[in-house]
Design a protein around this motif. Structure first.
Motif, PDB file in Angstrom:
ATOM      1  N   PHE A  32      39.546 112.347   4.999  1.00  0.00           N
ATOM      2  CA  PHE A  32      38.132 112.177   4.662  1.00  0.00           C
ATOM      3  C   PHE A  32      37.667 113.344   3.806  1.00  0.00           C
ATOM      4  O   PHE A  32      37.945 114.509   4.125  1.00  0.00           O
ATOM      5  N   PRO A  33      36.929 113.074   2.729  1.00  0.00           N
ATOM      6  CA  PRO A  33      36.544 114.133   1.789  1.00  0.00           C
ATOM      7  C   PRO A  33      35.403 114.995   2.305  1.00  0.00           C
ATOM      8  O   PRO A  33      34.798 114.736   3.352  1.00  0.00           O
ATOM      9  N   THR A  34      35.080 116.035   1.549  1.00  0.00           N
ATOM     10  CA  THR A  34      34.000 116.953   1.876  1.00  0.00           C
ATOM     11  C   THR A  34      32.643 116.267   1.675  1.00  0.00           C
ATOM     12  O   THR A  34      32.563 115.077   1.382  1.00  0.00           O
ATOM     13  N   THR A  35      31.592 117.045   1.783  1.00  0.00           N
ATOM     14  CA  THR A  35      30.210 116.565   1.822  1.00  0.00           C
ATOM     15  C   THR A  35      29.932 115.372   0.909  1.00  0.00           C
ATOM     16  O   THR A  35      29.631 114.285   1.359  1.00  0.00           O
ATOM     17  N   ASP A  66      37.092 106.426  -0.046  1.00  0.00           N
ATOM     18  CA  ASP A  66      35.838 107.032  -0.452  1.00  0.00           C
ATOM     19  C   ASP A  66      34.909 107.151   0.750  1.00  0.00           C
ATOM     20  O   ASP A  66      35.053 106.425   1.741  1.00  0.00           O
ATOM     21  N   SER A  67      33.970 108.069   0.675  1.00  0.00           N
ATOM     22  CA  SER A  67      32.921 108.161   1.690  1.00  0.00           C
ATOM     23  C   SER A  67      31.670 107.454   1.159  1.00  0.00           C
ATOM     24  O   SER A  67      31.607 107.060  -0.009  1.00  0.00           O
ATOM     25  N   ILE A  68      30.681 107.312   2.029  1.00  0.00           N
ATOM     26  CA  ILE A  68      29.374 106.814   1.574  1.00  0.00           C
ATOM     27  C   ILE A  68      28.292 107.819   1.969  1.00  0.00           C
ATOM     28  O   ILE A  68      27.140 107.440   2.187  1.00  0.00           O
ATOM     29  N   GLY A 119      35.285 116.756   8.287  1.00  0.00           N
ATOM     30  CA  GLY A 119      35.693 116.974   9.663  1.00  0.00           C
ATOM     31  C   GLY A 119      34.816 116.201  10.627  1.00  0.00           C
ATOM     32  O   GLY A 119      35.293 115.718  11.658  1.00  0.00           O
ATOM     33  N   PHE A 120      33.514 116.086  10.300  1.00  0.00           N
ATOM     34  CA  PHE A 120      32.651 115.227  11.108  1.00  0.00           C
ATOM     35  C   PHE A 120      33.123 113.779  11.029  1.00  0.00           C
ATOM     36  O   PHE A 120      33.235 113.092  12.044  1.00  0.00           O
ATOM     37  N   SER A 121      33.390 113.294   9.805  1.00  0.00           N
ATOM     38  CA  SER A 121      33.821 111.900   9.630  1.00  0.00           C
ATOM     39  C   SER A 121      35.089 111.618  10.429  1.00  0.00           C
ATOM     40  O   SER A 121      35.193 110.597  11.122  1.00  0.00           O
ATOM     41  N   ALA A 122      36.058 112.535  10.334  1.00  0.00           N
ATOM     42  CA  ALA A 122      37.323 112.350  11.038  1.00  0.00           C
ATOM     43  C   ALA A 122      37.137 112.410  12.546  1.00  0.00           C
ATOM     44  O   ALA A 122      37.667 111.570  13.291  1.00  0.00           O
ATOM     45  N   THR A 123      36.379 113.398  13.023  1.00  0.00           N
ATOM     46  CA  THR A 123      36.195 113.583  14.463  1.00  0.00           C
ATOM     47  C   THR A 123      35.371 112.463  15.062  1.00  0.00           C
ATOM     48  O   THR A 123      35.677 111.947  16.150  1.00  0.00           O
TER      49      THR A 123
END
Length: 233
Positions: A32-35, A66-68, A119-123
């Protein structure tokens, strides 16, 4: 190193999610990418190159969706709608994406890795769905999203805030997950990692709090960490 670009339509999100995949076989590792980072961030920053040896030998296959975050946590919308938008992303991962890769391993579980806000997304995904995740690798991770809620709080906030919902978590898969909280003495996320580690310790959830030397919250630190953590799979 084999690289594939795909666009994955999500019914939950109502649009395509772009993704890069590296390798053709091996243990699935979702990064998962950064901010506000994108699906190509890990490649452009050298993170994929740092694990080339593992990818080329078929030990791992790396997925970079990708993130959203720009449409959820960082969007100019009410905090309730930020949460609801993130829940749609979680449903995309849980019901549409991860089921297609989880059975690449006999256990039916994957590895999640997150960088900074990733790290939030992954956790959050790993702890909400521990039956799907065997390894969690955080690199300067963040675990508390209250600052995005401007005082708003409901059940959705609780169940998408790892710093809170870990207190009541009881899925047995959490106790056999291989968890790394990576940080450093100069990391702006050092304090939150220390606090989260203490919560895991109180729950009896085994993990490795990896506090590295005097290096800042940036890519040189994460490029040290990622190949080391991948080697643990």
């Amino acid at each position: 190193m084999h690289e594939t670009y795909t666009e994955f339509f999500s019914h939950h999100l109502g649009h395509n999610i772009k993704m890069l995949t590296f390798g053709t076989r091996g243990y699935p590792v979702v990064v998962f990418p950064t901010t506000l980072g994108s699906y190509f961030e890990a490649k452009d920053r050298g993170m994929i190159e740092s694990v080339r040896w593992f990818v080329e030998r078929g030990f791992i296959q790396v997925f970079c969706p990708d993130s959203i975050n720009d449409a959820s946590w960082y969007a100019n919308i009410h905090p309730r709608h930020r949460l609801l938008r993130h829940i749609q992303y979680d449903k995309f991962l849980h019901e549409e994406f991860v089921p297609q890769i989880r059975w690449n391993t006999p256990s039916g579980r994957i590895a999640c890795a997150g960088i900074s806000f990733g790290g939030f997304s992954a956790t959050n995904f790993a702890f909400r769905h521990p039956e799907m995740v065997s390894h969690l690798f955080n690199m300067s991770g963040a675990y508390d999203i209250k600052s995005f809620l401007r005082g708003y709080y409901d059940d959705n906030a609780y169940f998408n805030n790892p710093m809170d919902f870990i207190e009541g978590a009881n899925d047995p898969h959490l106790w056999d997950m291989k968890i790394v909280l990576g940080t450093s003495n100069w990391d702006i996320c050092l304090d939150t990692n220390l606090k989260f580690s203490e919560k895991l310790r109180r729950k009896g959830i085994d993990h490795w709090l990896d506090v590295r030397g005097n290096i800042e919250h940036d890519w040189p630190l994460w490029l040290q960490m990622f190949p080391h953590y991948v080697s643990l799979i």
